[in-house]
Design a protein around this motif. Structure first.
Motif, PDB file in Angstrom:
ATOM      1  N   VAL A 178     -20.864  24.667  20.754  1.00 50.79           N
ATOM      2  CA  VAL A 178     -20.625  26.024  20.241  1.00 50.79           C
ATOM      3  C   VAL A 178     -21.918  26.499  19.586  1.00 50.79           C
ATOM      4  O   VAL A 178     -22.461  25.817  18.713  1.00 50.79           O
ATOM      5  CB  VAL A 178     -19.482  26.050  19.201  1.00 50.79           C
ATOM      6  N   VAL A 179     -22.403  27.662  20.022  1.00 52.40           N
ATOM      7  CA  VAL A 179     -23.666  28.207  19.510  1.00 52.40           C
ATOM      8  C   VAL A 179     -23.364  29.489  18.737  1.00 52.40           C
ATOM      9  O   VAL A 179     -22.567  30.316  19.198  1.00 52.40           O
ATOM     10  CB  VAL A 179     -24.614  28.552  20.684  1.00 52.40           C
ATOM     11  N   ASP A 180     -23.966  29.634  17.562  1.00 51.91           N
ATOM     12  CA  ASP A 180     -23.790  30.882  16.805  1.00 51.91           C
ATOM     13  C   ASP A 180     -25.033  31.087  15.951  1.00 51.91           C
ATOM     14  O   ASP A 180     -25.488  30.144  15.298  1.00 51.91           O
ATOM     15  CB  ASP A 180     -22.542  30.808  15.907  1.00 51.91           C
ATOM     16  N   PRO A 181     -25.575  32.311  15.927  1.00 50.14           N
ATOM     17  CA  PRO A 181     -26.793  32.548  15.136  1.00 50.14           C
ATOM     18  C   PRO A 181     -26.555  32.470  13.629  1.00 50.14           C
ATOM     19  O   PRO A 181     -27.495  32.304  12.865  1.00 50.14           O
ATOM     20  CB  PRO A 181     -27.223  33.967  15.545  1.00 50.14           C
ATOM     21  N   ALA A 195     -14.908  25.956   5.144  1.00 49.97           N
ATOM     22  CA  ALA A 195     -15.618  26.118   6.421  1.00 49.97           C
ATOM     23  C   ALA A 195     -16.165  24.787   6.930  1.00 49.97           C
ATOM     24  O   ALA A 195     -16.067  24.479   8.122  1.00 49.97           O
ATOM     25  CB  ALA A 195     -16.754  27.131   6.260  1.00 49.97           C
ATOM     26  N   SER A 196     -16.722  23.977   6.012  1.00 48.56           N
ATOM     27  CA  SER A 196     -17.353  22.742   6.494  1.00 48.56           C
ATOM     28  C   SER A 196     -16.289  21.772   7.022  1.00 48.56           C
ATOM     29  O   SER A 196     -16.546  21.018   7.963  1.00 48.56           O
ATOM     30  CB  SER A 196     -18.203  22.093   5.409  1.00 48.56           C
ATOM     31  N   SER A 197     -15.081  21.812   6.439  1.00 48.23           N
ATOM     32  CA  SER A 197     -14.009  20.947   6.963  1.00 48.23           C
ATOM     33  C   SER A 197     -13.626  21.355   8.373  1.00 48.23           C
ATOM     34  O   SER A 197     -13.305  20.510   9.225  1.00 48.23           O
ATOM     35  CB  SER A 197     -12.758  21.030   6.075  1.00 48.23           C
ATOM     36  N   LEU A 198     -13.668  22.671   8.623  1.00 43.83           N
ATOM     37  CA  LEU A 198     -13.325  23.155   9.962  1.00 43.83           C
ATOM     38  C   LEU A 198     -14.404  22.731  10.969  1.00 43.83           C
ATOM     39  O   LEU A 198     -14.096  22.327  12.100  1.00 43.83           O
ATOM     40  CB  LEU A 198     -13.172  24.687   9.923  1.00 43.83           C
ATOM     41  N   VAL A 199     -15.666  22.807  10.540  1.00 43.08           N
ATOM     42  CA  VAL A 199     -16.746  22.336  11.413  1.00 43.08           C
ATOM     43  C   VAL A 199     -16.549  20.846  11.695  1.00 43.08           C
ATOM     44  O   VAL A 199     -16.635  20.394  12.845  1.00 43.08           O
ATOM     45  CB  VAL A 199     -18.126  22.585  10.766  1.00 43.08           C
ATOM     46  N   ASP A 200     -16.236  20.074  10.622  1.00 40.20           N
ATOM     47  CA  ASP A 200     -16.018  18.627  10.798  1.00 40.20           C
ATOM     48  C   ASP A 200     -14.890  18.358  11.790  1.00 40.20           C
ATOM     49  O   ASP A 200     -14.955  17.416  12.581  1.00 40.20           O
ATOM     50  CB  ASP A 200     -15.659  17.966   9.457  1.00 40.20           C
ATOM     51  N   LEU A 201     -13.854  19.182  11.731  1.00 40.21           N
ATOM     52  CA  LEU A 201     -12.724  19.007  12.655  1.00 40.21           C
ATOM     53  C   LEU A 201     -13.221  19.097  14.103  1.00 40.21           C
ATOM     54  O   LEU A 201     -12.856  18.274  14.949  1.00 40.21           O
ATOM     55  CB  LEU A 201     -11.667  20.082  12.384  1.00 40.21           C
ATOM     56  N   HIS A 202     -14.076  20.107  14.355  1.00 43.23           N
ATOM     57  CA  HIS A 202     -14.608  20.272  15.715  1.00 43.23           C
ATOM     58  C   HIS A 202     -15.504  19.090  16.098  1.00 43.23           C
ATOM     59  O   HIS A 202     -15.421  18.576  17.207  1.00 43.23           O
ATOM     60  CB  HIS A 202     -15.349  21.605  15.834  1.00 43.23           C
ATOM     61  N   LEU A 203     -16.327  18.649  15.140  1.00 45.68           N
ATOM     62  CA  LEU A 203     -17.217  17.517  15.434  1.00 45.68           C
ATOM     63  C   LEU A 203     -16.400  16.251  15.686  1.00 45.68           C
ATOM     64  O   LEU A 203     -16.666  15.496  16.621  1.00 45.68           O
ATOM     65  CB  LEU A 203     -18.198  17.296  14.271  1.00 45.68           C
ATOM     66  N   GLY A 206     -15.207  15.917  18.992  1.00 45.48           N
ATOM     67  CA  GLY A 206     -16.202  15.719  20.044  1.00 45.48           C
ATOM     68  C   GLY A 206     -16.980  16.943  20.453  1.00 45.48           C
ATOM     69  O   GLY A 206     -17.807  16.860  21.371  1.00 45.48           O
ATOM     70  N   ALA A 207     -16.721  18.115  19.807  1.00 41.24           N
ATOM     71  CA  ALA A 207     -17.535  19.294  20.129  1.00 41.24           C
ATOM     72  C   ALA A 207     -18.867  19.175  19.394  1.00 41.24           C
ATOM     73  O   ALA A 207     -18.957  18.516  18.361  1.00 41.24           O
ATOM     74  CB  ALA A 207     -16.810  20.566  19.700  1.00 41.24           C
ATOM     75  N   GLN A 208     -19.891  19.814  19.953  1.00 40.28           N
ATOM     76  CA  GLN A 208     -21.173  19.869  19.248  1.00 40.28           C
ATOM     77  C   GLN A 208     -21.402  21.295  18.779  1.00 40.28           C
ATOM     78  O   GLN A 208     -20.828  22.239  19.336  1.00 40.28           O
ATOM     79  CB  GLN A 208     -22.290  19.478  20.190  1.00 40.28           C
ATOM     80  N   THR A 209     -22.226  21.447  17.761  1.00 43.24           N
ATOM     81  CA  THR A 209     -22.513  22.800  17.282  1.00 43.24           C
ATOM     82  C   THR A 209     -24.020  23.019  17.209  1.00 43.24           C
ATOM     83  O   THR A 209     -24.783  22.089  16.945  1.00 43.24           O
ATOM     84  CB  THR A 209     -21.910  23.032  15.877  1.00 43.24           C
ATOM     85  N   ARG A 210     -24.410  24.267  17.449  1.00 43.88           N
ATOM     86  CA  ARG A 210     -25.779  24.719  17.189  1.00 43.88           C
ATOM     87  C   ARG A 210     -25.622  26.005  16.390  1.00 43.88           C
ATOM     88  O   ARG A 210     -25.491  27.079  16.961  1.00 43.88           O
ATOM     89  CB  ARG A 210     -26.530  25.009  18.498  1.00 43.88           C
TER      90      ARG A 210
END
Ligand SMILES: Cc1cc2nc3c(=O)[nH]c(=O)nc-3n(C[C@H](O)[C@H](O)[C@H](O)COP(=O)(O)OP(=O)(O)OC[C@H]3O[C@@H](n4cnc5c(N)ncnc54)[C@H](O)[C@@H]3O)c2cc1C
Length: 409
Positions: A178-181, A195-203, A206-210
């Protein structure tokens, strides 16, 4: 002889949630006059939230698709609603009171309801194939087919829809980025507290973030795309899904005299500014929000239905008070249920109740700059959200809401 309020011909342009609910609401309020519902799509009206949820996970059985229909031919018949599908409105003349359709025909009205919603903000990157956007049933079906290949996916945009698509893609075993500026896009959805818990959920799933990195280009074709980021990284993907917001459908109203500014601008009674007997509802309407003190355009399911009901009553009985929004929105992220009501005041304060990591649920209550309760977000705690909604409606202070939710913990 002049028609009474309930005998007038109501024309509704936009045959999705807000439009269909307006038509149904009119009959529920005893409207006896003709109702014409005009839609650009060729599909029977359907609901959009499932497009990024269970349908995108691949449940395309007939019963599953039927379940997302907002109305069926039998109900249209029973309610005597004339439905014109595949009929885009291309012009409005509010003086002569008619709407012109793409096929050159015109439909006259006594009262007009504009419910043309929004479309996905077009992708600035258009290689010959492989880039998708999600707004319609056909979009969802096409994306689901791509995800089912299990090949790498890049999702551009970390909003609710983008993150739901990412979760669905993980369900198919696709490698997902997932990419977001914006450095912390999830904060727009749930606030900085969680917000960081939600990012952790995605990680964790197995999703990656940029995040904090923009896309400068997408090249190639379906099956072999290269998504180039502004830090020079090049992501290989089979499919890219671009979810970078939406734009209201108002082009057809250009030159009509209606006030257009990021939507159809209305007064507090959802009446289009500058013309008589024209209302706007749903994602296309931009109305003065009494709590927030400025005009907003909400792109939320609950608001579209609430505005439709409000306008149906306003047309049949006259409006007694300005429209008040329940400001409710939800999202499903993997197995998490995110619910939000009200808003967050950047000048205000917030209190977190519960530990999401330890308890698996949390609530955040927002107060405005004056200390009045103005919003709440919950994760996996719908009871707390419902409690907050009731207390907000009763005009309770933020402390009362916090205490009540603490009492439930
Ligand atoms: C994938 C997805 C997932 C979502 N999930 C959630 C969620 O979980 N929670 C939530 O609160 N909200 C969610 N939403 C938002 C919610 O679906 C919208 O708020 C709702 O659909 C708004 O309804 P509407 O009728 O105002 O507009 P729309 O649904 O946009 O419908 C407008 C209709 O008008 C038609 N139209 C446009 N121009 C014309 C024209 N000139 N002539 C005739 N017809 C025209 C369009 O074709 C369309 O059918 C989601 C939206 C999407 C796309």
């Amino acid at each position: 002889m002049t028609a009474t309020a309930t005998e007038r011909h109501v024309v509704i342009v936009g045959a999705s949630l807000a439009g269909t609910r307006t038509a149904q609401g009119l009959r529920a309020q005893g409207h006896t006059g003709p109702i014409t519902l005009i839609g650009a799509e060729t599909e029977l009206p359907y609901d959009r939230p499932p497009l990024s949820k269970h349908l995108l996970k691949g449940d395309w059985s007939e019963s599953s698709v039927d379940a997302v229909r907002l109305i069926d031919p039998a109900e249209l018949d029973a309610l005597a609603i004339e439905l014109l599908l595949g009929s885009a409105a291309v012009e409005l003349d509010p003086t002569a009171r008619f709407v012109r359709l793409a096929d050159g025909t015109s439909v006259s009205y006594d009262v007009l309801v504009i419910a043309t919603g929004a479309v996905a903000r077009p992708s600035p990157w258009q290689p010959s194939s492989g880039v998708y956007q999600l707004r319609t049933l056909a979009d969802s079906r096409a994306i689901a087919a791509r995800l089912a290949l299990g090949e790498p996916v890049v999702v551009v945009g970390g909003g609710f829809i983008g993150t739901e698509i990412a979760a669905a893609a993980r369900g198919f075993g696709c490698a997902v980025t997932v990419v977001d500026p914006v450095p912390e896009p999830m904060a727009r959805l749930v606030g900085p507290e969680i917000a960081s818990s939600l990012v952790d959920l995605h990680l964790r799933n197995g999703a990656q973030t940029r995040f904090g990195v923009g896309v400068v280009g997408i090249e190639g074709e379906a099956g072999r795309l290269i998504v180039e980021l502004d830090d020079g990284e090049r992501l290989a993907a089979s499919t890219a899904v671009v979810g970078i917001g939406s734009v209201p459908c108002t082009e057809w109203l250009a030159g009509s005299g209606l006030k257009l500014d990021n939507g159809v601008v209305t007064d507090g009674f959802l009446r289009a500014v500058g013309v008589d007997d024209v209302f706007a509802v749903g994602d296309v309407a931009r109305w003065p929000h009494p709590g927030r003190g400025f005009h907003i355009r909400a792109e939320h399911w609950t608001n579209a239905g609430d505005q439709a009901r409000y306008v149906a009553i306003a047309i049949t009985q006259g409006a007694q008070a300005a429209y008040e929004s329940t400001d409710y929105v939800w999202s499903d992220q993997y197995d998490w249920k995110v619910n939000a009501v009200g808003w967050r005041d950047p000048e205000g304060s917030s209190v977190v109740i519960g530990d999401l990591e330890a308890d698996g649920r949390t609530a955040v209550v927002h107060a405005d700059a004056n200390g009045a309760a103005c919003g709440a977000v919950t994760v996996n705690w719908v009871r707390a959200l419902n409690q907050a909604r009731q207390l907000f409606a009763a005009g309770s202070t933020a402390e009362t809401v916090v205490e009540a939710i603490r009492g439930m913990a």
